[in-house]
Design a protein around this motif. Structure first.
Motif, PDB file in Angstrom:
ATOM      1  N   MET A   1      64.661 125.008  67.719  1.00 55.58           N
ATOM      2  CA  MET A   1      64.613 124.845  69.035  1.00 55.58           C
ATOM      3  C   MET A   1      63.888 125.996  69.358  1.00 55.58           C
ATOM      4  SD  MET A   1      68.354 123.632  70.775  1.00 55.58           S
ATOM      5  CE  MET A   1      67.687 123.807  72.422  1.00 55.58           C
ATOM      6  N   CYS A   2      63.259 125.729  70.533  1.00 60.10           N
ATOM      7  CA  CYS A   2      62.384 126.732  71.495  1.00 60.10           C
ATOM      8  C   CYS A   2      62.410 126.249  72.751  1.00 60.10           C
ATOM      9  CB  CYS A   2      60.913 126.883  70.779  1.00 60.10           C
ATOM     10  SG  CYS A   2      59.946 127.950  71.546  1.00 60.10           S
ATOM     11  N   ASP A   3      62.704 127.283  73.526  1.00 61.95           N
ATOM     12  CA  ASP A   3      62.742 127.354  74.989  1.00 61.95           C
ATOM     13  C   ASP A   3      63.099 125.785  75.598  1.00 61.95           C
ATOM     14  OD1 ASP A   3      61.992 128.142  77.401  1.00 61.95           O
ATOM     15  OD2 ASP A   3      59.634 127.763  77.049  1.00 61.95           O
ATOM     16  N   GLY A   4      64.544 125.821  74.923  1.00 67.73           N
ATOM     17  CA  GLY A   4      65.376 124.396  75.500  1.00 67.73           C
ATOM     18  C   GLY A   4      64.730 123.138  74.617  1.00 67.73           C
ATOM     19  N   HIS A   5      63.884 122.811  73.814  1.00 69.32           N
ATOM     20  CA  HIS A   5      63.602 121.723  73.299  1.00 69.32           C
ATOM     21  C   HIS A   5      63.442 121.808  71.937  1.00 69.32           C
ATOM     22  CE1 HIS A   5      61.258 120.160  76.965  1.00 69.32           C
ATOM     23  NE2 HIS A   5      61.238 121.400  77.276  1.00 69.32           N
ATOM     24  N   ILE A   6      63.746 120.672  71.056  1.00 69.95           N
ATOM     25  CA  ILE A   6      63.496 120.646  69.674  1.00 69.95           C
ATOM     26  C   ILE A   6      62.108 120.695  69.274  1.00 69.95           C
ATOM     27  CG2 ILE A   6      64.050 119.245  67.712  1.00 69.95           C
ATOM     28  CD1 ILE A   6      66.797 118.770  68.861  1.00 69.95           C
ATOM     29  N   THR A   7      61.675 121.532  68.453  1.00 66.02           N
ATOM     30  CA  THR A   7      60.169 121.615  68.259  1.00 66.02           C
ATOM     31  C   THR A   7      59.662 121.234  66.868  1.00 66.02           C
ATOM     32  OG1 THR A   7      60.494 124.029  67.798  1.00 66.02           O
ATOM     33  CG2 THR A   7      59.661 123.364  70.084  1.00 66.02           C
TER      34      THR A   7
END
Ligand SMILES: Nc1ncnc2c1ncn2[C@@H]1O[C@H](COP(=O)(O)OP(=O)(O)O)[C@@H](O)[C@H]1O
Ligand SMILES: [Mg+2]
Length: 505
Positions: free
Chosen positions: A473-479
């Motif tokens: 996760m990065c910044d609220g998203h699954i990346t």
């Protein structure tokens, strides 16, 4: 040679200590200099507290000598150590709840001047000046009752400074603090260092140690292993503490992976996380990697019901659950070990046994509602032994245990619930390396028993070694998502630090 505030103040040489025939410190040398933070690390029981208690006059050494400013000192008690400027700050602050800040500060050293009348107005003024110089947001007349542990620690530090302490020793000061409070404490430590004070810092969390220290001394089983600079690598420190490297500690065992036990579809909480869809299968360890603040703990709280998502769906064992509260989720067989265990996981005034079993009282209660004491004792003993909880007896109050051992109690509590789905949020944060190994062994064991495990962790070695699959996760998203075969530390870090742009679409 000239002496300055940044020279060596305390030199401890060849310190040994024997308690009822058991040698717990063996010829240890330790120096403390002005203007530096000297960390003392080692596993539970390595002898750290004993060493600083000797330096601060709580215990007499069995062998060895301590010099202060080049002169040999033999402290009879903590009071005589304080007179030479050495103060030990207790992990559980020894403040008087019914008194205000000034009274707490001067209580120790106004009694000496028996005949003198205490000029409280004057002392309040002095206290406020001191508090201002320390940049702590409290005032002389504030009552201590109701203050956080962090604020009470500040009072102890202020008290030491009001007695002109030059050497301030902190024994695991961050064990009961939140991340924000640790920041405040570190800012204070840096100011003290600039003023030329000597700080001795005992801790477990390597990232904290590496952030704050100029020098690090490692003890193992009462022996001095060595000293290294404050910019050593975590692996070097772990090696010195336990004589093995991090990767050797974590062994992945294979478990049979079955059906999907936990699934989320499009969980969102605008501002925190968006469109989170994950799956965790029976026997599977799913890592959630990312940097602190990426939104991983928030997703964990959304699934567990501590703070439900605003939209999206959660399926537990194939059934859609309209998540509203932890109790509802727990009833469906989900358990969570949260990040802030010290605050939310325990009732510290109560016994180890109570804390371990109160989540499962229903299942060990007999037909008539009596708790089956024998069964309860057996369970507690088994788990305490498996997790190597260092305690006198299971009816001892949790607050008497060290930080690492308190955390083991929280973990045991959730393991005892025999849930099928476990959410572990930073399961090894703040515990020593030996305890970490025990937790890794348990996580493997639980997966083998067929539990589905979602593990949020900021420690890359943990993620890499234990996970069958990893979401980043990065910044609220699954990346990114990786299977075990694709796992690679660099790829995970790249996905964890992608720049903010997605929400603009
Ligand atoms: N007052 C005491 N009486 C007997 N044994 C003690 C006492 N204090 C500490 N010990 C023992 O000494 C060893 C080192 O303990 P300690 O200095 O508290 O370690 P650390 O602070 O590194 O966890 C441990 O085995 C502990 O049980
Ligand atoms: Mg200790």
């Amino acid at each position: 040679m000239t002496t300055s505030s940044s020279g060596t103040i305390v030199k401890a040489r060849g310190i040994s200590k024997t308690f009822s025939g058991v040698k717990v410190l063996n010829k240890v040398d330790f120096d403390i200099s002005g203007g530096e933070v000297h960390a003392l690390i080692g596993e539970n029981g390595a002898g750290k507290s004993t060493l600083v208690k000797i330096i601060s006059g709580v215990y007499l050494p069995s062998e060895g000598a301590i010099t202060v400013d080049g002169e040999e000192s033999r402290f009879r008690d903590p009071h005589s150590a304080r007179e030479t400027g050495i103060a030990l700050i207790h992990q559980e602050p020894l403040t008087f709840q019914d008194l205000n800040v000034t009274e707490n500060l001067y209580l120790g050293h106004t009694r000496g001047g028996g005949k003198l009348r205490i000029n409280w107005a004057d002392l309040h003024k002095k206290t406020d000046t001191l508090l201002e110089s320390l940049e702590v947001g409290m005032r002389s007349r504030d009552p201590v009752r109701g203050m956080s542990i962090a604020d009470q620690q500040m009072i102890e530090i202020a008290s030491a400074l009001s007695q002109n302490a030059r050497v301030i020793i902190m024994d695991e000061p961050t064990a009961a603090l939140s991340q924000g409070e640790v920041k405040t404490l570190f800012a204070m430590i840096r100011r003290l260092k600039e003023q030329g004070k000597a700080i001795v810092f005992i801790g477990h969390r390597l990232e904290e140690i590496l952030e704050i220290s100029d020098r690090i001394t490692v003890l193992r089983d009462g022996n001095l292993v060595g000293e290294c600079p404050g910019d050593a690598t975590p692996d070097t420190l772990v090696h010195m503490m336990i004589n093995r490297s991090i990767n050797e500690l974590i062994v992945k065992e294979t478990a049979e992976i079955g059906e999907v036990m936990l699934e989320t579809r499009g969980l969102s909480y605008p501002g925190k996380y968006e469109n989170i869809s994950i799956k965790v299968r029976r026997g599977e360890i799913v890592g959630m990697a990312g940097l602190v603040g990426a939104g991983r703990s928030e997703v964990a709280s959304a699934i567990f019901g501590t703070q439900p998502a605003l939209s999206g769906e959660v399926f537990i064992k194939g059934k859609k659950v309209n998540v509203k509260s932890p109790i509802q989720v727990m009833r469906r067989g989900v358990a969570m070990v949260s990040e802030d265990r010290a605050r939310t996981g325990l009732i510290t005034a109560f016994s180890i046994k109570f804390n371990m079993t109160f989540a499962i009282l229903g299942s060990i209660a007999g037909k008539l509602g009596f708790i089956k004491n024998k069964k309860e004792n057996e369970l507690v003993d088994t788990y305490a032994k498996n997790l190597n909880v260092r305690m006198r007896a299971s009816d001892q109050a949790v607050r008497e245990l060290s930080g690492g051992n308190q955390q083991k109690v929280v973990i045991a509590k959730w393991l005892l619930t025999e849930s099928d789905i476990l959410i572990l949020d930073e399961p090894t944060r703040g515990i020593d390396v030996g305890a970490k190994m025990e937790v890794y062994r348990l996580i493997n064991e639980l997966a083998k028993q067929g539990k589905a495990i979602l593990m949020v962790s900021s420690e890359l070695p943990e993620i890499l070694q234990l996970s069958d699959r990893v979401y980043v996760m990065c910044d609220g998203h699954i990346t990114a998502e990786f299977t075990r075969g694709e796992l690679d530390g660099n790829k995970i870090m790249a996905a964890a630090s992608m720049v903010r742009h997605r929400s603009a679409v």
